[in-house]
Design a protein around this motif. Structure first.
Motif, PDB file in Angstrom:
ATOM      1  N   THR A 126     -54.969  -7.538  13.746  1.00  0.00           N
ATOM      2  CA  THR A 126     -55.674  -8.685  13.173  1.00  0.00           C
ATOM      3  C   THR A 126     -57.084  -8.358  12.702  1.00  0.00           C
ATOM      4  O   THR A 126     -57.689  -9.157  11.991  1.00  0.00           O
ATOM      5  CB  THR A 126     -55.764  -9.831  14.198  1.00  0.00           C
ATOM      6  OG1 THR A 126     -56.525  -9.390  15.317  1.00  0.00           O
ATOM      7  CG2 THR A 126     -54.392 -10.277  14.636  1.00  0.00           C
ATOM      8  N   ARG A 127     -57.600  -7.221  13.129  1.00  0.00           N
ATOM      9  CA  ARG A 127     -58.987  -6.835  12.816  1.00  0.00           C
ATOM     10  C   ARG A 127     -59.972  -7.921  13.242  1.00  0.00           C
ATOM     11  O   ARG A 127     -60.998  -8.146  12.606  1.00  0.00           O
ATOM     12  CB  ARG A 127     -59.146  -6.517  11.337  1.00  0.00           C
ATOM     13  CG  ARG A 127     -58.404  -5.287  10.919  1.00  0.00           C
ATOM     14  CD  ARG A 127     -58.759  -4.860   9.514  1.00  0.00           C
ATOM     15  NE  ARG A 127     -58.082  -3.631   9.199  1.00  0.00           N
ATOM     16  CZ  ARG A 127     -57.033  -3.568   8.396  1.00  0.00           C
ATOM     17  NH1 ARG A 127     -56.567  -4.639   7.828  1.00  0.00           N
ATOM     18  NH2 ARG A 127     -56.476  -2.411   8.147  1.00  0.00           N
ATOM     19  N   PHE A 128     -59.643  -8.600  14.311  1.00  0.00           N
ATOM     20  CA  PHE A 128     -60.482  -9.674  14.829  1.00  0.00           C
ATOM     21  C   PHE A 128     -60.702  -9.441  16.316  1.00  0.00           C
ATOM     22  O   PHE A 128     -59.781  -9.105  17.046  1.00  0.00           O
ATOM     23  CB  PHE A 128     -59.800 -11.031  14.619  1.00  0.00           C
ATOM     24  CG  PHE A 128     -60.571 -12.184  15.187  1.00  0.00           C
ATOM     25  CD1 PHE A 128     -61.693 -12.658  14.543  1.00  0.00           C
ATOM     26  CD2 PHE A 128     -60.182 -12.779  16.369  1.00  0.00           C
ATOM     27  CE1 PHE A 128     -62.409 -13.709  15.062  1.00  0.00           C
ATOM     28  CE2 PHE A 128     -60.896 -13.833  16.900  1.00  0.00           C
ATOM     29  CZ  PHE A 128     -62.010 -14.300  16.241  1.00  0.00           C
ATOM     30  N   SER A 129     -61.925  -9.598  16.743  1.00  0.00           N
ATOM     31  CA  SER A 129     -62.211  -9.501  18.167  1.00  0.00           C
ATOM     32  C   SER A 129     -63.204 -10.596  18.543  1.00  0.00           C
ATOM     33  O   SER A 129     -64.052 -10.986  17.752  1.00  0.00           O
ATOM     34  CB  SER A 129     -62.786  -8.130  18.521  1.00  0.00           C
ATOM     35  OG  SER A 129     -64.034  -7.964  17.900  1.00  0.00           O
ATOM     36  N   ILE A 130     -63.046 -11.075  19.743  1.00  0.00           N
ATOM     37  CA  ILE A 130     -63.962 -12.086  20.261  1.00  0.00           C
ATOM     38  C   ILE A 130     -65.165 -11.358  20.834  1.00  0.00           C
ATOM     39  O   ILE A 130     -65.012 -10.470  21.680  1.00  0.00           O
ATOM     40  CB  ILE A 130     -63.268 -12.938  21.331  1.00  0.00           C
ATOM     41  CG1 ILE A 130     -62.039 -13.627  20.728  1.00  0.00           C
ATOM     42  CG2 ILE A 130     -64.218 -13.967  21.915  1.00  0.00           C
ATOM     43  CD1 ILE A 130     -61.161 -14.311  21.735  1.00  0.00           C
ATOM     44  N   PRO A 131     -66.393 -11.723  20.397  1.00  0.00           N
ATOM     45  CA  PRO A 131     -67.575 -10.975  20.826  1.00  0.00           C
ATOM     46  C   PRO A 131     -67.781 -10.940  22.338  1.00  0.00           C
ATOM     47  O   PRO A 131     -68.156  -9.942  22.888  1.00  0.00           O
ATOM     48  CB  PRO A 131     -68.735 -11.701  20.147  1.00  0.00           C
ATOM     49  CG  PRO A 131     -68.125 -12.538  19.094  1.00  0.00           C
ATOM     50  CD  PRO A 131     -66.716 -12.764  19.459  1.00  0.00           C
TER      51      PRO A 131
END
Length: 99
Positions: free
Chosen positions: A58-63
């Protein structure tokens, strides 16, 4: 890999396995299989390879994933111990396995 990340990974695996076991107990014993599957799916957040795969796909991460994991863990424990009557379900499981 430094010592801090190794410790965090080990703790994450321990909570992942514990929450996975809670999900299995809730799925197969008691009256809430849907809740058990829900907890089972939430437990995958704690497994390190699953996080890496999701980050790649997803190329998404939660900071602040650490804070999210802590809050999610508190929710799972509260829901399983308080509302889900986990200890009663463990007793049911032990009685059915001892037959």
């Amino acid at each position: 890999m430094n010592n801090k990340s190794i410790v965090v990974n080990v703790i994450s695996w321990i909570f992942g396995i514990a929450f996975f076991a809670i999900g299995v107990v809730n799925t197969f014993w008691g009256n809430a299989p849907g809740f058990g599957v829900f907890v089972l799916l939430l437990s995958f957040v704690y497994f390190v390879p699953v996080n890496d795969i999701l980050k790649k796909v997803t190329r998404f991460s939660i900071p602040r994933m650490g804070i999210a994991k802590i809050l999610l863990g508190i929710f799972i424990l509260w829901a399983s111990l308080g509302v889900g009557e986990l200890f009663d379900k463990i007793d049911l499981m032990m009685m059915s396995l001892n037959k």
